[in-house]
Scaffold this active site. Structure first.
Site, PDB file in Angstrom:
ATOM      1  N   GLU A 133      -0.712  -1.846   5.381  1.00 13.84           N
ATOM      2  CA  GLU A 133       0.741  -1.919   6.339  1.00 13.84           C
ATOM      3  C   GLU A 133       0.579  -0.361   6.517  1.00 13.84           C
ATOM      4  O   GLU A 133       0.668  -0.415   8.397  1.00 13.84           O
ATOM      5  CB  GLU A 133       2.084  -2.200   6.045  1.00 13.84           C
ATOM      6  CG  GLU A 133       2.871  -2.213   7.015  1.00 13.84           C
ATOM      7  CD  GLU A 133       3.545  -0.648   7.602  1.00 13.84           C
ATOM      8  OE1 GLU A 133       3.730  -0.992   8.633  1.00 13.84           O
ATOM      9  OE2 GLU A 133       3.445   0.229   6.655  1.00 13.84           O
ATOM     10  N   ASP A 135       1.097  -1.519   0.637  1.00 10.68           N
ATOM     11  CA  ASP A 135       0.279  -0.153   0.218  1.00 10.68           C
ATOM     12  C   ASP A 135       0.992   1.903   0.067  1.00 10.68           C
ATOM     13  O   ASP A 135       2.093   1.194   0.650  1.00 10.68           O
ATOM     14  CB  ASP A 135      -0.918  -0.468   1.258  1.00 10.68           C
ATOM     15  CG  ASP A 135      -0.093  -0.032   2.669  1.00 10.68           C
ATOM     16  OD1 ASP A 135       0.909  -0.855   2.326  1.00 10.68           O
ATOM     17  OD2 ASP A 135      -0.857   0.663   3.462  1.00 10.68           O
TER      18      ASP A 135
END
Length: 389
Positions: free
Chosen positions: A137, A79
């Site tokens: 994350e 991400d």
């Protein structure tokens, strides 16, 4: 085998950099990594690595070597951050609302390179390699826990991960035995008073005054409630209230974070925050709403697996590539993986010539680190599978 692996990665280095730049141009934030996931899936399937979806936009691929042996997992987070990138790099983000300002684009490219090298050598090792491409994350509660719940670590004997690290020189490895990264909690305080005209403060209960005292009083948690030999951080990130210079508002909100390696210190900080908020507000006749959100657990590297990473680093990159580092107060949900199976997490330096730190809008990384990190990840997998029980 290592010499052949080095040659394979040298030939692949240009592609690894291309993959990283493609991800950098097309960043996607937590659980919106649809294009990212599609690109990785097509790549893995092109290597004949079976892939399954995991944690919404995450992926789990498994490469089978010769029958028998152990199973090792390697993880990359996928991400981006919700910010607008700055700068004039040729591969700048094409998404004005997201940017890879932490290095996850590099993590994906490294793991893809590792997968390609190992897929061409699957007849040379016994056991399996699981490739975990993890979403979210950056956003609590994170994607690691959800991946675990959906079976990402099923049958896995060990797991390894890395983070490209701007504070370290390019190509250097830093790792800590025991607590390496902190538990990153978040809190919100909403102070409610009584608004009114700025010229008549005596008719109000001023939440700005109360919030100011809160910011000061809460500093006593670190300075007076916690053993000075035990690290803890309590910081405020935002203070918001009011609309114009001559109106005392009725409400002020504050947000902040608590960082610690010790669960007992975390509990103490949470308890004292709540007490100080309540008592300070009571002193001024205000009320408050207090919310506390626990983040990822502290990341703990087991001693034996840390020694294994250091040994592989020496054999692969050289003794002089290891740099002693201190634990950091940043958080990382790889901690959940380490709570379930043995493994280790390391920092891989990419800071040569890189002025801007992680999470800065102009962040970038020294791409010379990517092939070297790919070599280390590949070596960790091969050495673990080859090691005797």
């Amino acid at each position: 085998m290592i010499d052949g692996v080095k040659k394979d990665i040298e030939k692949l280095s240009g592609k690894i950099i291309e993959w990283r730049r493609d991800f950098h141009r097309h960043p996607e934030i937590a659980y919106e990594e649809k294009r990212t996931s599609s690109v990785i899936r097509q790549f893995l399937e092109g290597l004949d690595i079976p892939v399954s979806a995991c944690a919404k936009t995450g992926l789990r691929g498994i490469l089978e070597g010769r029958p028998g042996g152990k199973t090792v997992a390697l993880r990359a987070d996928i991400d981006a951050l919700p910010l607008k990138e700055e700068g004039d790099k040729e591969y700048i983000s094409e998404n004005p609302e997201a940017a890879h300002a932490c290095g996850h684009d590099g993590h994906m490219a490294i793991l893809m390179g590792t997968a390609e090298v190992l897929s061409h050598r699957k007849d040379q090792f016994k056991g399996n390699v699981v490739f975990l491409f993890q979403p979210s994350e950056e956003r609590i509660p994170g994607g690691a826990k959800k991946m675990i719940e959906e079976g990402a670590l099923k049958g896995v004997d060990a797991v390894f991960g890395l983070h490209l690290w701007q504070p370290l020189p390019t190509g250097f490895v830093g790792i800590v035995k025991g607590a390496m990264m902190a538990q990153p909690d978040a809190f919100t305080v909403t102070v409610r008073g009584k608004g009114g005209h700025g010229s008549m403060p005596h008719t109000t209960v001023d939440p700005i005054l109360v919030a100011s005292h809160l910011v000061v009083n809460i500093q006593s948690i670190v300075s007076r409630n916690v053993d000075p030999l035990k690290p803890v951080v309590v910081s405020f990130g935002t203070v918001k209230g009011g609309t114009i210079y001559n109106i005392i508002p009725g409400e002020v909100s504050l947000t902040g974070t608590v960082r610690t390696f010790d669960s007992s210190i975390q509990s103490l900080a949470e308890k004292r925050l709540k007490e100080i908020v309540e008592e300070t507000c009571k002193t001024f006749g205000a009320t408050a709403e207090f919310e506390y959100e626990k983040g990822y657990p502290s990341l703990i590297n087991p001693e034996g697996m840390t020694d294994f990473v250091l040994e592989v680093t020496r054999n692969t990159l050289g003794e002089d590539r290891i740099q002693e580092i201190d634990p950091v107060m940043g958080g990382e949900d790889f901690a959940y993986f380490l709570q379930k199976v043995p493994g280790a997490f390391l920092f891989f330096g990419m800071g040569d010539g890189m002025e801007f730190p992680h999470h800065h809008p102009a962040f970038d990384l020294d791409e010379k680190a990517l092939p070297r990190a790919t070599l280390l990840m590949t070596s960790l997998a091969l050495e673990f599978l080859a090691a005797k029980e």
